[in-house]
Design a protein around this motif. Sequence first.
Motif, short mmCIF file in Angstrom:
data_model
loop_
_atom_site.label_atom_id
_atom_site.label_comp_id
_atom_site.label_asym_id
_atom_site.label_seq_id
_atom_site.Cartn_x
_atom_site.Cartn_y
_atom_site.Cartn_z
N GLN A 99 -7.11 -12.53 5.17
CA GLN A 99 -5.98 -13.45 5.08
C GLN A 99 -5.17 -13.26 3.80
O GLN A 99 -3.94 -13.15 3.85
N GLN A 100 -5.80 -13.25 2.66
CA GLN A 100 -5.08 -13.18 1.40
C GLN A 100 -4.23 -11.92 1.29
O GLN A 100 -3.06 -11.97 0.88
N ALA A 129 2.18 -5.48 8.67
CA ALA A 129 1.36 -5.89 7.51
C ALA A 129 -0.12 -5.68 7.81
O ALA A 129 -0.88 -5.23 6.95
N TYR A 130 -0.53 -6.00 9.03
CA TYR A 130 -1.90 -5.72 9.45
C TYR A 130 -2.20 -4.23 9.30
O TYR A 130 -3.28 -3.85 8.81
N GLU A 131 -1.25 -3.40 9.72
CA GLU A 131 -1.45 -1.95 9.62
C GLU A 131 -1.59 -1.53 8.16
O GLU A 131 -2.49 -0.76 7.81
N ARG A 132 -0.69 -2.02 7.31
CA ARG A 132 -0.73 -1.64 5.91
C ARG A 132 -2.02 -2.09 5.23
O ARG A 132 -2.56 -1.38 4.37
N ASP A 156 -0.16 -12.03 1.11
CA ASP A 156 0.52 -11.48 -0.08
C ASP A 156 1.52 -10.41 0.31
O ASP A 156 2.64 -10.35 -0.22
N ASP A 157 1.12 -9.55 1.23
CA ASP A 157 1.98 -8.47 1.72
C ASP A 157 3.25 -9.05 2.34
O ASP A 157 4.38 -8.69 1.97
N LEU A 158 3.08 -9.98 3.27
CA LEU A 158 4.21 -10.55 3.99
C LEU A 158 5.12 -11.37 3.09
O LEU A 158 6.35 -11.34 3.24
N TYR A 159 4.54 -12.09 2.16
CA TYR A 159 5.36 -12.95 1.30
C TYR A 159 6.25 -12.11 0.39
O TYR A 159 7.42 -12.45 0.17
N ALA A 160 5.72 -11.02 -0.12
CA ALA A 160 6.53 -10.14 -0.98
C ALA A 160 7.72 -9.58 -0.21
O ALA A 160 8.85 -9.54 -0.73
N ILE A 161 7.48 -9.16 1.02
CA ILE A 161 8.56 -8.63 1.86
C ILE A 161 9.61 -9.70 2.13
O ILE A 161 10.82 -9.45 2.07
#
Length: 225
Positions: free
Chosen positions: A84-85, A27-30, A89-94
């Motif tokens: 952070q946001q 997610a950090y990468e994306r 958001d990225d991680l929660y969707a996954i």
Amino acid sequence: MIKGYIFDYGGTLDTGGQHWGKVIWHAYERQQVPVSEEKFREAYVHAERTLGKNPIIKPDFTFRRTLEEKIRIELEFLGLPEYQQAVVDDLYAITCDETARSREVLLQLKQCYPMVLVSNFYGNIATVLGEFSLDDIFDTIIESAVVGVRKPDPRIFTLGVEALGLNPDEVIVVGDSMDKDIIPAGKAGCHTIWFKGEGWTNDPVDESAADKVITALNQIIDLKF
């Protein structure tokens, strides 16, 4: 004869078998967070230790709220709180997608077997299961923060077997961690299925400790013991 299942939660039902550290790193990468993987790993370990030592996560915290705290601690450590946001958001969707897929598999198994959840978690696993519509699936939840026993102690799996009212050799344990799930569950006398995904390290893993190996949760449906 298999008569019941014990499932791990984190890394098994919510990430498709991937270690959470790797999931967060991707997610950090994306989100193009300007940090090296080496420095991220320091932040990840720092956050895990912080959450483990301090009662930051409350029983009523949803997974999203838990994730916000975890990522906040990491990014403050890195001096990059402005990301952070986007990362959350990225991680929660996954996570929503992965738990929905897991739910379909679990519902199939539930037609034939009682199931127990055994998890090292922060004391809010019941809230998290409700958030992802998994709260109606497990007969019992055994959470390390509640029972006072943590993986890799085999006794936490023995508690799961006892909750099922079965003998250990009648139970299958499914987990993503060889060290925390598969090996101790085997010591407790259970059959084991290792959910093989991207690990925290690239070190080779001796798969022989597991009775079966899967790379997608739905593969459980067709396994024979």
